[in-house]
Structures are given as structure tokens and as C-alpha cells.
Design a protein around this motif. Structure first.
Motif, PDB file in Angstrom:
ATOM      1  N   THR A 197      12.903  27.557  21.506  1.00 53.40           N
ATOM      2  CA  THR A 197      14.231  27.166  21.977  1.00 53.40           C
ATOM      3  C   THR A 197      14.226  26.902  23.471  1.00 53.40           C
ATOM      4  O   THR A 197      14.762  25.898  23.958  1.00 53.40           O
ATOM      5  N   TYR A 198      13.595  27.795  24.219  1.00 54.22           N
ATOM      6  CA  TYR A 198      13.510  27.649  25.672  1.00 54.22           C
ATOM      7  C   TYR A 198      12.767  26.367  26.052  1.00 54.22           C
ATOM      8  O   TYR A 198      13.191  25.631  26.947  1.00 54.22           O
ATOM      9  N   ALA A 199      11.655  26.101  25.376  1.00 53.54           N
ATOM     10  CA  ALA A 199      10.866  24.897  25.669  1.00 53.54           C
ATOM     11  C   ALA A 199      11.670  23.639  25.392  1.00 53.54           C
ATOM     12  O   ALA A 199      11.632  22.676  26.179  1.00 53.54           O
ATOM     13  N   ARG A 200      12.393  23.618  24.281  1.00 48.44           N
ATOM     14  CA  ARG A 200      13.189  22.434  23.932  1.00 48.44           C
ATOM     15  C   ARG A 200      14.259  22.181  24.977  1.00 48.44           C
ATOM     16  O   ARG A 200      14.438  21.049  25.458  1.00 48.44           O
ATOM     17  N   ILE A 201      14.982  23.220  25.349  1.00 46.54           N
ATOM     18  CA  ILE A 201      16.064  23.051  26.320  1.00 46.54           C
ATOM     19  C   ILE A 201      15.507  22.664  27.683  1.00 46.54           C
ATOM     20  O   ILE A 201      16.064  21.811  28.383  1.00 46.54           O
ATOM     21  N   THR A 202      14.391  23.261  28.065  1.00 38.26           N
ATOM     22  CA  THR A 202      13.773  22.928  29.344  1.00 38.26           C
ATOM     23  C   THR A 202      13.383  21.460  29.392  1.00 38.26           C
ATOM     24  O   THR A 202      13.642  20.751  30.371  1.00 38.26           O
ATOM     25  N   ALA A 203      12.733  20.986  28.332  1.00 37.93           N
ATOM     26  CA  ALA A 203      12.266  19.596  28.303  1.00 37.93           C
ATOM     27  C   ALA A 203      13.413  18.607  28.358  1.00 37.93           C
ATOM     28  O   ALA A 203      13.368  17.624  29.114  1.00 37.93           O
ATOM     29  N   THR A 204      14.446  18.841  27.576  1.00 39.11           N
ATOM     30  CA  THR A 204      15.545  17.876  27.505  1.00 39.11           C
ATOM     31  C   THR A 204      16.466  17.956  28.712  1.00 39.11           C
ATOM     32  O   THR A 204      17.310  17.082  28.897  1.00 39.11           O
ATOM     33  N   SER A 205      16.293  18.979  29.559  1.00 35.66           N
ATOM     34  CA  SER A 205      17.131  19.112  30.749  1.00 35.66           C
ATOM     35  C   SER A 205      16.600  18.304  31.932  1.00 35.66           C
ATOM     36  O   SER A 205      17.307  18.141  32.927  1.00 35.66           O
ATOM     37  N   GLU A 206      15.372  17.801  31.840  1.00 34.76           N
ATOM     38  CA  GLU A 206      14.743  17.078  32.947  1.00 34.76           C
ATOM     39  C   GLU A 206      14.527  15.624  32.512  1.00 34.76           C
ATOM     40  O   GLU A 206      13.822  15.385  31.534  1.00 34.76           O
ATOM     41  N   PRO A 207      15.126  14.648  33.191  1.00 30.94           N
ATOM     42  CA  PRO A 207      15.131  13.261  32.698  1.00 30.94           C
ATOM     43  C   PRO A 207      13.754  12.668  32.447  1.00 30.94           C
ATOM     44  O   PRO A 207      13.551  11.970  31.440  1.00 30.94           O
ATOM     45  N   ARG A 208      12.790  12.903  33.321  1.00 31.04           N
ATOM     46  CA  ARG A 208      11.463  12.294  33.157  1.00 31.04           C
ATOM     47  C   ARG A 208      10.757  12.853  31.931  1.00 31.04           C
ATOM     48  O   ARG A 208      10.090  12.121  31.195  1.00 31.04           O
ATOM     49  N   THR A 209      10.894  14.139  31.724  1.00 33.17           N
ATOM     50  CA  THR A 209      10.255  14.768  30.565  1.00 33.17           C
ATOM     51  C   THR A 209      10.947  14.341  29.279  1.00 33.17           C
ATOM     52  O   THR A 209      10.282  14.037  28.278  1.00 33.17           O
ATOM     53  N   ALA A 210      12.266  14.312  29.292  1.00 32.96           N
ATOM     54  CA  ALA A 210      13.012  13.869  28.109  1.00 32.96           C
ATOM     55  C   ALA A 210      12.651  12.431  27.747  1.00 32.96           C
ATOM     56  O   ALA A 210      12.475  12.092  26.571  1.00 32.96           O
ATOM     57  N   ASP A 211      12.527  11.580  28.764  1.00 31.94           N
ATOM     58  CA  ASP A 211      12.152  10.189  28.528  1.00 31.94           C
ATOM     59  C   ASP A 211      10.730  10.088  27.975  1.00 31.94           C
ATOM     60  O   ASP A 211      10.455   9.290  27.077  1.00 31.94           O
ATOM     61  N   ALA A 212       9.816  10.921  28.517  1.00 31.19           N
ATOM     62  CA  ALA A 212       8.429  10.894  28.046  1.00 31.19           C
ATOM     63  C   ALA A 212       8.325  11.333  26.592  1.00 31.19           C
ATOM     64  O   ALA A 212       7.455  10.851  25.853  1.00 31.19           O
ATOM     65  N   LEU A 213       9.187  12.244  26.179  1.00 38.06           N
ATOM     66  CA  LEU A 213       9.189  12.665  24.778  1.00 38.06           C
ATOM     67  C   LEU A 213       9.384  11.469  23.850  1.00 38.06           C
ATOM     68  O   LEU A 213       8.671  11.313  22.857  1.00 38.06           O
ATOM     69  N   LYS A 214      10.343  10.619  24.197  1.00 38.33           N
ATOM     70  CA  LYS A 214      10.671   9.489  23.337  1.00 38.33           C
ATOM     71  C   LYS A 214       9.725   8.316  23.537  1.00 38.33           C
ATOM     72  O   LYS A 214       9.186   7.764  22.575  1.00 38.33           O
ATOM     73  N   ARG A 215       9.510   7.920  24.791  1.00 36.73           N
ATOM     74  CA  ARG A 215       8.807   6.676  25.087  1.00 36.73           C
ATOM     75  C   ARG A 215       7.291   6.818  25.161  1.00 36.73           C
ATOM     76  O   ARG A 215       6.578   5.818  25.106  1.00 36.73           O
ATOM     77  N   VAL A 216       6.825   8.058  25.306  1.00 38.65           N
ATOM     78  CA  VAL A 216       5.380   8.288  25.408  1.00 38.65           C
ATOM     79  C   VAL A 216       4.860   9.047  24.192  1.00 38.65           C
ATOM     80  O   VAL A 216       4.004   8.551  23.456  1.00 38.65           O
ATOM     81  N   VAL A 217       5.399  10.230  23.939  1.00 35.07           N
ATOM     82  CA  VAL A 217       4.856  11.078  22.878  1.00 35.07           C
ATOM     83  C   VAL A 217       5.163  10.502  21.500  1.00 35.07           C
ATOM     84  O   VAL A 217       4.257  10.113  20.756  1.00 35.07           O
ATOM     85  N   MET A 218       6.442  10.420  21.165  1.00 30.89           N
ATOM     86  CA  MET A 218       6.794   9.988  19.817  1.00 30.89           C
ATOM     87  C   MET A 218       6.512   8.505  19.607  1.00 30.89           C
ATOM     88  O   MET A 218       6.089   8.096  18.526  1.00 30.89           O
ATOM     89  N   ALA A 219       6.687   7.697  20.644  1.00 26.36           N
ATOM     90  CA  ALA A 219       6.378   6.268  20.508  1.00 26.36           C
ATOM     91  C   ALA A 219       4.889   6.051  20.282  1.00 26.36           C
ATOM     92  O   ALA A 219       4.480   5.179  19.504  1.00 26.36           O
ATOM     93  N   SER A 220       4.046   6.850  20.953  1.00 22.12           N
ATOM     94  CA  SER A 220       2.592   6.717  20.767  1.00 22.12           C
ATOM     95  C   SER A 220       2.188   7.113  19.355  1.00 22.12           C
ATOM     96  O   SER A 220       1.341   6.457  18.726  1.00 22.12           O
ATOM     97  N   LEU A 221       2.774   8.179  18.848  1.00 21.53           N
ATOM     98  CA  LEU A 221       2.468   8.601  17.481  1.00 21.53           C
ATOM     99  C   LEU A 221       2.923   7.544  16.480  1.00 21.53           C
ATOM    100  O   LEU A 221       2.218   7.240  15.514  1.00 21.53           O
ATOM    101  N   TRP A 222       4.071   6.930  16.723  1.00 22.88           N
ATOM    102  CA  TRP A 222       4.649   5.963  15.805  1.00 22.88           C
ATOM    103  C   TRP A 222       3.764   4.731  15.631  1.00 22.88           C
ATOM    104  O   TRP A 222       3.646   4.186  14.536  1.00 22.88           O
ATOM    105  N   VAL A 223       3.093   4.294  16.723  1.00 23.32           N
ATOM    106  CA  VAL A 223       2.319   3.051  16.649  1.00 23.32           C
ATOM    107  C   VAL A 223       0.814   3.299  16.732  1.00 23.32           C
ATOM    108  O   VAL A 223       0.038   2.358  16.918  1.00 23.32           O
ATOM    109  N   SER A 224       0.380   4.536  16.562  1.00 22.61           N
ATOM    110  CA  SER A 224      -1.054   4.826  16.587  1.00 22.61           C
ATOM    111  C   SER A 224      -1.737   4.217  15.369  1.00 22.61           C
ATOM    112  O   SER A 224      -1.301   4.421  14.228  1.00 22.61           O
ATOM    113  N   PRO A 225      -2.830   3.476  15.566  1.00 21.50           N
ATOM    114  CA  PRO A 225      -3.537   2.902  14.421  1.00 21.50           C
ATOM    115  C   PRO A 225      -4.276   3.957  13.601  1.00 21.50           C
ATOM    116  O   PRO A 225      -4.720   3.664  12.493  1.00 21.50           O
TER     117      PRO A 225
END
Length: 359
Positions: free
Chosen positions: A223-251
């Protein structure tokens, strides 16, 4: 990185049907990007018997004469294997070894939760040594560059202290440090961010946890990790545009692998409370190998101020600390070009001078 990735998983669920065609196109493009056809290159993925179970290991690079970089991924229970297209340039300068630890990624997918055996920090350290020995034998090198990310750096620090004979250098990024619970500045900073943003529900949840992570359960750490990550704009953005986006289009990954990632994070959550009372200063700040930490300048989860303080106290043959600008957590993958610049300017010259290939 416990629980952080799960915060972004929902972003992929609702629009899945409409995105499958676009996803397939991106996967095909990434597969072409990932192709290695150099005569002295290597591109191997498969399962290796490590710690009495089958564990997934990838070895990729354009020139086997380059230094070998062994990654210890974070989570716990995450994976680095889906970042391949983002880090393709790294493979021109290093042979990159990625390993899905027990309880994570394809290793978890291979034999399921019931087939993972013991899941503990000590067991993961033993596995890491076995993986290192396998890579040394397979590639014919004396030492490898140990590169550890986020929760993986908890294991990485202990390996660097205890087995410097295996490694030409230690590189920590999203460096996770513990001081026995003395420094609670990150916790107070989180409360301030939540208060300023008017996030009353999250603020109440964090306040209810208390200030001592040594008393939290695995679920409370998540819970603490989730709230910490989503409270900081760069980290929250990286979750969507880097982490999950990379997994989504990984060959290398199918839709099933997205679910396995979540299962791995939940299964491995049990590891986190064990580390909450660690004290990296008490465990030792002397390292018998070159020591580097490259940290996101706005990392809310593994704050750069603590990492800088630790590096200042480190005694090592060579040491260096650098900030990656405009980065929160996941700094190396948000800015893979900047991370590579640091590796080429600071790490590669040291390891090539100290460690010639044994082949």
C-alpha cells in the motif's frame, strides 16, 4: 518496487480488445529492432537449472568481447525482460544478462507458485551466485558487472560485499537502502505531497500505517509503495509509459505474461518485511570492487539523498554517484540513453581496464 507496478495494471485492462491490432504491429517492429545478426554477437533465451528449479535467463549482445552486465531486477517479483526494446542500445556496448528470479516472470510461469521452492532473500542470493557462475562459464569471463535495480539492489549490495571475486563492479540504480529505520524523511515527504495534493484518502491510509516500516505487514508495504509511486508525477508517468507500455508491446511476452507479472509481485511480497529492519551502514560500507550508484533526481521511493549519503560513506577502489535528471523511480528505463552515457563514461572504462576477458 513492491506493489508499484500493480498500480498501473488497470490501465491495460479496459481497452485491450481495441488495442490488440496496434499491439501486434508494435511487437513485430520491436522484434525486428531486437534482432542481433553480428558474427560475434549472442542472443540466447531459455531455462537453466538454478537452485533446483528451472529459471529463465536471457543473454544478449552484439559483441562477446564487450563487458558482461548481469542484472538483478526489482519488485520483488517483477522482471526486466520486457525492457529489451528500450535498452537495445545498451547491447552494442555490453552483453546484457537478464534473469527472471524465482517467484517472477517466466520462471514463475514455468512451474507456478507451487514450484518455486523456498522464497527468501537468502535463497535469492544463492540463486544469484549460481546464475553468475553459469554466466561466467557460458561466456568465458572472470567477472561480470553486477547491476541491481530497486528491490534487487537489496540483494545486490549483499552480493557485492560477500562475493567481490565474482564482479568487476557494482552498479545500483533505484538503489534501495536501509538504515534500521532511523531516517524517516521520505515518509514525511510523502505526507507533505499528499497533503499538498489534497489526497485525503491516501493521506489517512499512510498516517494509519505509522512511521516505522519494521512493523508493517507485506500488504501494508505494498500500500505504501503504491501511494508513494502515484504521488510523484515522474514515477506515476513511468509506470504507464515505460513499465506497462513496455510489457504491452514486448515481442517476448504474451497476454498471459501480464497476469503473471501481477502474480509474481503478490507472491514475492512476503520478502519485503524481512528487509525492513536491515541496516546497510551497520552491515558494512567497505566494498572490494568499484562501486557506482546512479539515481533518479526525483525518486520518491528510494530517495537520492539517502543514496548519496551512503556512497559518501563507502570505501571502494573506485566510487561514484550521479543523478539522472527528470527521473523518479525506474530512472534507468525512463532515460535509458542517459543511463548508458553514465555506464560508458564511468563504469566501462574501469571494468575494461581491470578485467580482460578470459576467453
Amino acid at each position: 518496487m513492491l506493489g508499484i507496478v500493480l498500480a498501473a495494471s488497470a490501465a491495460l485492462v479496459a481497452p485491450v480488445a481495441g488495442l490488440l491490432g496496434h499491439r501486434r504491429v508494435k511487437q513485430l517492429r520491436n522484434a525486428e529492432l531486437m534482432r542481433i545478426d553480428r558474427p560475434n554477437g549472442v542472443d540466447e533465451q531459455g531455462f537453466v537449472r538454478i537452485g533446483a528449479i528451472e529459471q529463465w535467463i536471457s543473454i544478449r549482445g552484439e559483441d562477446l568481447d564487450n563487458p558482461v552486465l548481469l542484472e538483478i531486477h526489482g519488485g520483488p517479483g517483477s522482471s526486466n525482460s520486457f525492457f529489451g526494446p528500450r535498452t537495445r542500445e545498451w547491447e552494442k556496448h555490453f552483453t546484457v544478462v537478464r534473469w527472471d528470479q524465482r517467484g517472477a516472470g517466466r520462471t514463475l510461469g514455468r512451474s507456478g507458485a507451487e514450484g518455486q521452492g523456498e522464497l527468501s532473500i537468502a535463497r535469492l542470493q544463492e540463486d544469484a551466485v549460481e546464475v553468475t557462475e553459469y554466466v561466467r562459464a557460458r561466456l568465458g569471463v572472470e567477472r561480470v558487472v553486477l547491476t541491481a535495480y530497486s528491490f534487487g539492489s537489496v540483494i545486490g549490495l549483499r552480493l557485492a560485499r560477500r562475493r567481490p571475486d565474482l564482479f568487476s563492479a557494482y552498479v545500483g540504480t533505484d538503489q534501495n537502502l536501509h538504515d534500521g529505520g532511523r531516517d524517516r524523511s521520505a515518509h514525511h515527504a510523502l505526507l507533505e505531497r499528499l497533503h499538498a495534493a489534497g489526497k485525503r484518502k491516501d493521506l489517512a491510509a499512510v498516517e494509519q500505517l505509522g512511521t516505522d516500516p519494521r512493523t508493517w505487514t507485506a500488504e501494508e508495504h505494498s500500500t505504501y509503495a503504491r501511494i508513494t509511486a502515484t504521488s510523484e508525477p515522474r514515477t506515476a508517468d513511468a509506470l504507464k509509459r515505460v513499465v506497462m507500455a513496455s510489457l504491452w508491446v514486448s515481442p517476448l511476452h504474451g497476454l498471459r505474461d501480464i497476469g503473471v507479472l501481477g502474480k509474481g509481485m503478490k507472491l514475492s511480497a512476503q520478502l519485503v518485511p524481512e528487509t525492513a529492519g536491515y541496516d546497510d551502514w551497520a552491515d558494512g560500507t567497505t566494498f572490494d570492487l568499484p562501486f557506482f550508484v546512479f539515481q533518479g533526481d526525483h525518486d520518491p521511493y528510494t530517495p537520492p539523498v539517502l543514496a548519496r549519503r551512503f556512497v559518501a560513506d563507502v570505501h571502494a577502489p573506485v566510487k561514484d554517484f550521479a543523478l539522472i535528471p527528470d527521473a523518479g523511480h525506474f530512472a534507468a528505463f525512463r532515460h535509458p540513453d542517459r543511463f548508458l552515457e553514465l555506464m560508458l563514461a564511468k563504469v566501462r572504462p574501469v571494468v575494461t581496464e581491470r578485467q580482460p576477458a578470459a576467453r
